[in-house]
Motif scaffolding. Structure first.
Motif, short mmCIF file in Angstrom:
data_model
loop_
_atom_site.label_atom_id
_atom_site.label_comp_id
_atom_site.label_asym_id
_atom_site.label_seq_id
_atom_site.Cartn_x
_atom_site.Cartn_y
_atom_site.Cartn_z
N VAL A 1 0.84 -1.19 0.00
CA VAL A 1 0.00 0.00 0.00
C VAL A 1 0.88 1.24 0.00
N GLN A 2 2.01 1.11 0.64
CA GLN A 2 2.95 2.22 0.78
C GLN A 2 3.76 2.39 -0.51
N THR A 3 3.76 3.60 -1.07
CA THR A 3 4.45 3.80 -2.34
C THR A 3 5.78 4.54 -2.21
N SER A 4 6.06 5.11 -1.03
CA SER A 4 7.36 5.76 -0.87
C SER A 4 7.88 5.54 0.54
N GLY A 5 9.19 5.71 0.70
CA GLY A 5 9.80 5.52 2.01
C GLY A 5 9.94 4.05 2.36
N LEU A 6 10.03 3.78 3.65
CA LEU A 6 10.20 2.40 4.12
C LEU A 6 8.86 1.84 4.59
N PRO A 7 8.63 0.55 4.44
CA PRO A 7 9.48 -0.41 3.74
C PRO A 7 9.29 -0.34 2.22
N LEU A 8 10.27 -0.86 1.52
CA LEU A 8 10.24 -0.91 0.06
C LEU A 8 10.63 -2.33 -0.36
N THR A 9 9.83 -2.94 -1.20
CA THR A 9 10.17 -4.26 -1.73
C THR A 9 10.29 -4.16 -3.24
N LEU A 10 11.44 -4.57 -3.75
CA LEU A 10 11.66 -4.61 -5.19
C LEU A 10 11.56 -6.04 -5.68
N ILE A 11 11.13 -6.18 -6.92
CA ILE A 11 11.11 -7.50 -7.54
C ILE A 11 11.94 -7.45 -8.81
N ALA A 12 12.52 -8.59 -9.15
CA ALA A 12 13.19 -8.76 -10.44
C ALA A 12 12.28 -9.67 -11.24
N ARG A 13 11.97 -9.24 -12.46
CA ARG A 13 11.10 -10.08 -13.28
C ARG A 13 11.59 -10.16 -14.70
N MET A 14 11.23 -11.24 -15.33
CA MET A 14 11.43 -11.41 -16.76
C MET A 14 10.05 -11.69 -17.32
N GLY A 15 9.56 -10.78 -18.14
CA GLY A 15 8.20 -10.94 -18.66
C GLY A 15 7.20 -11.00 -17.54
N ASP A 16 6.39 -12.06 -17.52
CA ASP A 16 5.35 -12.23 -16.51
C ASP A 16 5.81 -13.03 -15.30
N HIS A 17 7.11 -13.30 -15.21
CA HIS A 17 7.61 -14.15 -14.14
C HIS A 17 8.48 -13.37 -13.16
N VAL A 18 8.15 -13.49 -11.87
CA VAL A 18 9.01 -12.90 -10.85
C VAL A 18 10.10 -13.92 -10.57
N ILE A 19 11.36 -13.44 -10.56
CA ILE A 19 12.47 -14.38 -10.36
C ILE A 19 13.36 -13.99 -9.18
N GLY A 20 13.07 -12.83 -8.57
CA GLY A 20 13.87 -12.43 -7.42
C GLY A 20 13.25 -11.25 -6.70
N THR A 21 13.79 -10.97 -5.52
CA THR A 21 13.26 -9.87 -4.71
C THR A 21 14.30 -9.42 -3.68
N ALA A 22 14.13 -8.21 -3.21
CA ALA A 22 14.94 -7.67 -2.11
C ALA A 22 14.14 -6.53 -1.49
N SER A 23 14.36 -6.31 -0.19
CA SER A 23 13.61 -5.27 0.51
C SER A 23 14.52 -4.32 1.27
N LEU A 24 14.02 -3.12 1.47
CA LEU A 24 14.65 -2.11 2.31
C LEU A 24 13.66 -1.84 3.43
N ILE A 25 14.07 -2.17 4.67
CA ILE A 25 13.14 -2.04 5.80
C ILE A 25 13.82 -1.31 6.95
N LYS A 26 13.00 -0.87 7.90
CA LYS A 26 13.52 -0.11 9.04
C LYS A 26 14.36 -0.99 9.97
N HIS A 27 13.82 -2.17 10.33
CA HIS A 27 14.53 -3.09 11.23
C HIS A 27 14.32 -4.52 10.75
N ASP A 28 15.37 -5.34 10.87
CA ASP A 28 15.25 -6.73 10.46
C ASP A 28 15.48 -7.70 11.63
N MET A 29 15.80 -7.17 12.80
CA MET A 29 16.02 -8.01 13.97
C MET A 29 15.40 -7.30 15.17
N GLU A 30 14.99 -8.07 16.17
CA GLU A 30 14.45 -7.45 17.39
C GLU A 30 15.58 -6.87 18.23
#
Length: 162
Positions: A51-80
């Motif tokens: 729903v969020q379109t700017s700032g954190l968190p951000l999830t990117l996908i890598a795709r070829m055509g109609d297929h998602v083949i990878g992903t990576a995210s930018l988030i505020k915290h990843d550990m407690e």
């Protein structure tokens, strides 16, 4: 033809149809870090992120055509733990058949760039088993420690943020 030439890196917000595929990957790869979290909860969380379109968190996908083949995210915290460190690269994943083609590296570089875009001077990550992959891209060792019963490495990288 180099398959990476057809690679498109895009924001997951533009492709919510890939959410369940990403959740399946995350659950299979890292579910043991949060065994109490159900697939349904993961899907709801990722939908919320879309729903969020700017700032954190951000999830990117890598795709070829109609297929998602990878992903990576930018988030505020990843550990407690280490809440003093922010932001984090997280959830870097490339589908098994597309590994070792530079796709993961491209996703990581884009997230580092996105971190710089929000003026984060340093970006963090933790990994149980990919220290060499990140070190080759210039990430530096910060700590080695146990996290949720598993030995992990915390790393950092300086971004181009001024």
């Amino acid at each position: 033809v180099n398959p990476i030439m057809n690679l498109i890196i895009d924001n997951l917000t533009n492709h919510p149809e890939f959410i369940s595929k990403l959740v399946y990957w995350f659950h299979a790869e890292w579910g043991h870090f949060h065994p109490q979290t159900t697939i349904e909860q993961r899907i709801a969380s990722l939908k919320e992120r879309c729903v969020q379109t700017s700032g954190l968190p951000l999830t990117l996908i890598a795709r070829m055509g109609d297929h998602v083949i990878g992903t990576a995210s930018l988030i505020k915290h990843d550990m407690e733990v280490h809440l003093e460190l922010t932001p984090w690269l997280s959830s870097v994943y490339v589908d098994t058949e597309h590994r070792r083609q530079g796709i993961g590296s491209q996703l990581v570089k884009r997230i580092v760039q996105e971190a710089a875009n929000i003026n984060a001077k340093i970006l963090y990550l933790f990994t149980p088993d990919r220290e060499n992959f990140y070190a080759r891209m210039g990430w530096q060792l910060l700590y080695r420690e146990k996290y949720r019963g598993q030995q992990v490495v915390l790393m950092e990288i300086r971004t181009a943020a001024k």
